[in-house]
Motif scaffolding. Structure first.
Motif, PDB file in Angstrom:
ATOM      1  N   ARG A 291       0.877  -1.158   0.095  1.00 21.76           N
ATOM      2  CA  ARG A 291      -0.018   0.106  -0.132  1.00 21.76           C
ATOM      3  C   ARG A 291       0.793   1.223   0.002  1.00 21.76           C
ATOM      4  O   ARG A 291       0.278   2.201  -0.390  1.00 21.76           O
ATOM      5  CB  ARG A 291      -0.896   0.022   1.329  1.00 21.76           C
ATOM      6  CG  ARG A 291      -1.988  -1.186   1.547  1.00 21.76           C
ATOM      7  CD  ARG A 291      -2.925  -1.062   2.667  1.00 21.76           C
ATOM      8  NE  ARG A 291      -3.498   0.094   2.695  1.00 21.76           N
ATOM      9  CZ  ARG A 291      -4.189   0.610   3.649  1.00 21.76           C
ATOM     10  NH1 ARG A 291      -4.248  -0.299   4.473  1.00 21.76           N
ATOM     11  NH2 ARG A 291      -5.054   1.572   3.536  1.00 21.76           N
ATOM     12  N   ASP A 292       2.041   1.052   0.500  1.00 20.58           N
ATOM     13  CA  ASP A 292       3.071   2.252   0.384  1.00 20.58           C
ATOM     14  C   ASP A 292       3.823   2.328  -0.928  1.00 20.58           C
ATOM     15  O   ASP A 292       3.983   1.170  -1.476  1.00 20.58           O
ATOM     16  CB  ASP A 292       3.938   2.115   1.731  1.00 20.58           C
ATOM     17  CG  ASP A 292       3.479   2.132   3.175  1.00 20.58           C
ATOM     18  OD1 ASP A 292       2.426   2.893   3.164  1.00 20.58           O
ATOM     19  OD2 ASP A 292       3.963   1.849   3.802  1.00 20.58           O
ATOM     20  N   VAL A 369       4.080  13.380   2.929  1.00 21.96           N
ATOM     21  CA  VAL A 369       4.391  11.950   2.847  1.00 21.96           C
ATOM     22  C   VAL A 369       5.514  11.816   3.862  1.00 21.96           C
ATOM     23  O   VAL A 369       5.896  12.874   4.564  1.00 21.96           O
ATOM     24  CB  VAL A 369       5.100  11.741   1.409  1.00 21.96           C
ATOM     25  CG1 VAL A 369       4.112  11.537   0.429  1.00 21.96           C
ATOM     26  CG2 VAL A 369       6.191  12.539   1.273  1.00 21.96           C
ATOM     27  N   ARG A 392       4.984   6.770   2.393  1.00 25.81           N
ATOM     28  CA  ARG A 392       3.736   6.483   2.868  1.00 25.81           C
ATOM     29  C   ARG A 392       2.857   7.997   2.697  1.00 25.81           C
ATOM     30  O   ARG A 392       3.309   8.989   3.160  1.00 25.81           O
ATOM     31  CB  ARG A 392       3.573   6.088   4.236  1.00 25.81           C
ATOM     32  CG  ARG A 392       2.117   6.043   4.836  1.00 25.81           C
ATOM     33  CD  ARG A 392       2.285   5.207   6.061  1.00 25.81           C
ATOM     34  NE  ARG A 392       2.533   3.890   5.805  1.00 25.81           N
ATOM     35  CZ  ARG A 392       2.966   3.094   6.632  1.00 25.81           C
ATOM     36  NH1 ARG A 392       2.732   3.262   8.216  1.00 25.81           N
ATOM     37  NH2 ARG A 392       3.129   1.831   6.478  1.00 25.81           N
ATOM     38  N   ASP A 393       1.601   8.058   2.066  1.00 27.40           N
ATOM     39  CA  ASP A 393       0.804   9.197   2.023  1.00 27.40           C
ATOM     40  C   ASP A 393       0.324   9.661   3.498  1.00 27.40           C
ATOM     41  O   ASP A 393      -0.456   8.405   3.767  1.00 27.40           O
ATOM     42  CB  ASP A 393      -0.204   9.218   0.932  1.00 27.40           C
ATOM     43  CG  ASP A 393      -1.213  10.278   0.784  1.00 27.40           C
ATOM     44  OD1 ASP A 393      -0.982  11.066   1.648  1.00 27.40           O
ATOM     45  OD2 ASP A 393      -1.704  10.285  -0.198  1.00 27.40           O
TER      46      ASP A 393
END
Length: 762
Positions: A291-292, A369, A392-393
């Protein structure tokens, strides 16, 4: 008689023989010298030993072997020149030489004078007489070193093969003979007796058997070298992977005379390769399912690798990203910071701390981020070649942090606005959080302070009494604390400790409430004292009514007798009754004085209605003084009153103000031991409060405790003569009336109490 010719002939013959003998002798001497030279300079050492092993003769080579001169050797036991651990061997050897009568051989290590090792092979045989033996010593140092080197080489080869799992072998096609190293036999799980071509062929995995045999045939028939990886399968079903290299040896006719090969166990390598393949598959799956975002850049900053999450985060296609650098997707205001971070952290230690910055989406949107950057070096570990990062957002997290801060501030405001002190202790008994009231009640309250600082100072643990420790055990605890503040005042605090369980219900924290009940406790004591005084007043009222009736009768009859004395002149003339009028006057006066005292007592005991009315402080003082004057213990004390004429009234509770004056006057009288004086005065000037001052000539109050006299239960009186509530109640009543009370005192000179009350206008 011999013929002279014959004599001459005989002489010549003798001379000829003598000459021949001389020449033979010279030749013999020359031969002996040659033999002596050969003996001394022979490449071996010659020794002659007797039965005891004593050296009788030795040549030069033998002396060189021992590194000693002839005098040091001759007539000494040969075993003295043999190393200690081999002397037993030599003794057995020399014994065998003289008993066996044949040539005997052994190897010895000799002791040289220069301590250099000397290894020799000694061959000895007894002479015909049997008294001596001749020994020849051959220097075998070089051979010994060669043998040691060979043994060491063979050992190292075996070790190397064992460490690298490489076995060596050779095969003679003509005879079928196989020679195999120990490591090869270990790999093949065979012993030396089983080392046959059939046993080797049987160990090859069935699926690889044909390919292995075909390569072997080509090498044997055509001299073709080869390399092959294949499997072995053993009787228990276990398998191994091996890597084999074969080199044929061909004669001048081109015929293969021998095959030489090495076989290496590569099972671990194959397992690693398989694990690596599986790891690569897992890595690729993880890489794409993350997901990152994952981004890898070269040292110029160009993006060279990325995952699907990177495309979704930035909005670029897989074809567009390789044309961008990390600077293209970073706002300009972050460039200097990131360059400094790469220089100071990534290039120096190989990675950065976790840090935050911003990225630019393809549509121009800027979003926050969080990432950490890692450095990749070349195979030598020297030159940096690339960097990669997991990004990562944190847009949602940032918004959540803002919401959390707002909520935290809201809760903290509520937390701090609570009137009670609140403290949260962590599972180690240390303060984790507290509100603003907590340190006001206990100045030692601050984060990290253990519970013992408040509940059991000086004792590390007190499980049965400490409310925090009891809360850790899941108990809800209510208790009270009595503390002395820096200003010597006493504070009463109610404590309630409640356990706080974590999400798993395991580790407990403690929520502790501190409520200052000093004012409440004072009010309770005041109420108790008020009720007590009310009870005394009710009792006194009843008693006063009972006494008032007989006093009224006594006064009535006494006044009637006075009227008779005034109306009947004959009674005045009777000398027996001349003092009766005076007696009757005294009786009437004292009766009315008793009635006055009873009236004052009734006024003091009368229950307050709780309403503020106008009170004349002069009357209040006179009532109280009238009561106190009749106390036998105070008859030696002179009371001087200076009451201000025209003193304005005070708006207040008569009962409470009587209590103030009573307490101060009784304290003044009790402070005097024996004879003394109490001065009571009132004063007033326009615009100022009404002042009631009471001065005594008692013992005085120490300056160190003068500030504590207003505290509940603080007393300097003897046990049984006071509970320390009088001045505390007095202070509270005066403050409730909007006034003030002051004190001045000197040890041995007495004390002055001044009550200042606001005057009430007409």
């Amino acid at each position: 008689m011999k013929n002279p010719r014959d004599c001459q002939s005989h002489q010549i013959e003798l001379e000829t023989k003598i000459e021949e003998l001389r020449r033979s002798r010279e030749e013999l001497e020359a031969s002996r010298n040659k033999l002596a030279l050969l003996y001394d300079f022979a490449p071996v050492g010659y020794f002659a030993l007797d039965r005891k092993g004593i050296i009788r003769t030795v040549n030069l080579t033998g002396m060189r072997m021992l590194a000693r001169e002839q005098p040091e050797i001759i007539n000494r036991l040969f075993e003295q020149f043999v190393s200690d651990d081999e002397r037993f061997v030599f003794r057995n050897f020399i014994r065998t030489v003289f008993t066996g009568r044949g040539k005997e051989t052994c190897r010895l290590r000799l002791l040289r004078s220069d301590h250099q090792p000397q290894y020799v092979r000694i061959e000895a045989m007894a002479t015909e007489s049997g008294d001596e033996c001749l020994a020849v010593l051959v220097d075998i140092n070089e051979r010994r070193r060669a043998e040691q080197a060979l043994a060491e080489s063979e050992y190292n080869l075996a070790k190397a093969q064992s460490m690298t799992h490489v076995g060596s072998w050779s095969f003679d096609p003509a005879t079928g003979e196989v020679k195999a190293s120990d490591e090869l036999l270990r790999i093949m799980r065979l012993n030396h007796k089983e080392a046959t071509p059939d046993a080797f062929a049987a160990a090859v995995h069935p699926e690889d058997h044909d390919a292995v045999m075909e390569h072997l045939r080509l090498a044997r028939e055509h001299g073709k070298s080869y390399e092959i990886e294949h499997r072995l399968q053993f009787r228990d079903g276990a398998t191994k992977w091996v890597y084999t290299i074969v080199e044929p040896s061909v004669n001048s006719a081109g015929k293969v005379i021998r095959l030489y090969g090495t076989t290496q166990d590569i099972t671990e390598r194959k397992q690693v390769e398989e694990s690596l393949r599986e790891s690569e598959v897992k890595y690729r799956q993880l890489h794409e399912s993350m997901r990152d975002a994952f981004i890898k850049v070269d040292m110029r900053g160009t993006i060279v690798e990325f995952n699907r999450a990177s495309q979704e985060m930035l909005g670029y296609t897989p074809e567009e990203l390789p044309y961008l650098t990390y600077l293209d997707i970073t706002p300009a205001r972050w460039h200097a910071m990131e360059a400094r971070l790469i220089e100071e952290q990534v290039l120096r230690r190989g990675y950065s701390d976790v840090y935050e910055k911003e990225y630019v989406h393809k549509d121009g949107t800027i979003f926050p981020v969080e990432l950490r950057t890692f450095l990749i070096r070349d195979n030598d570990g020297q030159q940096p070649v690339a960097m990669w990062a997991i990004i990562r957002d944190i847009t949602e997290r940032k918004q959540a942090e803002v919401d959390l801060r707002n909520k935290t501030n809201e809760l903290q405001a509520i937390f701090d606005s609570i009137g009670d002190g609140i403290v949260v202790y962590d599972e180690n008994g240390l303060i984790q959080h507290h509100n603003l009231i907590g340190p006001q009640l206990f100045p030692q309250i601050s984060p990290g302070i253990p519970c013992r600082e408040i509940f059991h100072p000086g004792t590390p643990s007190l499980p049965w009494a400490c409310p925090v420790e009891r809360a850790f055990r899941g108990e809800r605890t209510e208790t009270s604390l009595v503390t002395e503040l820096n200003d010597h005042k006493t504070r009463y605090v109610d404590v309630t400790a409640t356990p706080i369980k974590d999400a798993l219900g395991e580790k407990n924290r403690a929520l502790v409430f501190f409520r200052d009940i000093s004012e409440k406790r004072l009010q309770e004591m005041h109420l108790i004292q008020t009720e007590k005084m009310s009870s005394i007043g009710v009792l006194a009222t009843g008693i006063a009514h009972e006494i008032n009736n007989p006093l009224t009768s006594v006064a009535g009859y006494a006044e009637a007798l006075q009227r008779r004395f005034r109306d009947q002149a004959d009674l005045k003339e009777d000398p027996r009754l001349d003092v009766f009028p005076h007696y009757l006057e005294v009786i009437v006066r004292e009766v009315y004085r008793c009635k006055g005292i009873i009236d004052h007592l009734l006024n003091f005991g009368r229950k307050s209605e709780g309403m503020a009315v106008k009170v004349d402080m002069n009357e209040v003082l006179q009532e109280i003084l009238e009561l106190i004057r009749n106390q036998p213990a105070y008859r030696q004390i002179e009371v001087v009153t200076t009451l201000h004429t025209g003193l304005p009234p005070v708006l207040g509770d008569p009962s409470g103000l009587r209590q103030v004056c009573m307490n101060l006057l009784i304290n003044a009288h009790q402070a005097i031991k024996g004879a003394g004086r109490v001065e009571v005065a009132t004063a007033y000037t326009d615009g100022s409060p009404v002042t009631v001052s009471i001065r005594d000539t008692g013992s005085g109050i120490e300056q160190g405790i003068i500030d504590r006299i207003w505290d509940p239960f603080f007393t300097t009186k003897e046990v049984g003569k006071g509970i320390g509530l009088g001045l505390a109640l007095t202070y509270n009543i005066v403050k409730r009336h909007g006034g003030d009370i002051q004190v001045e005192s000197r040890i041995g000179e007495g004390s002055l109490f001044m009550v200042l009350l606001p005057a009430c206008g007409e």
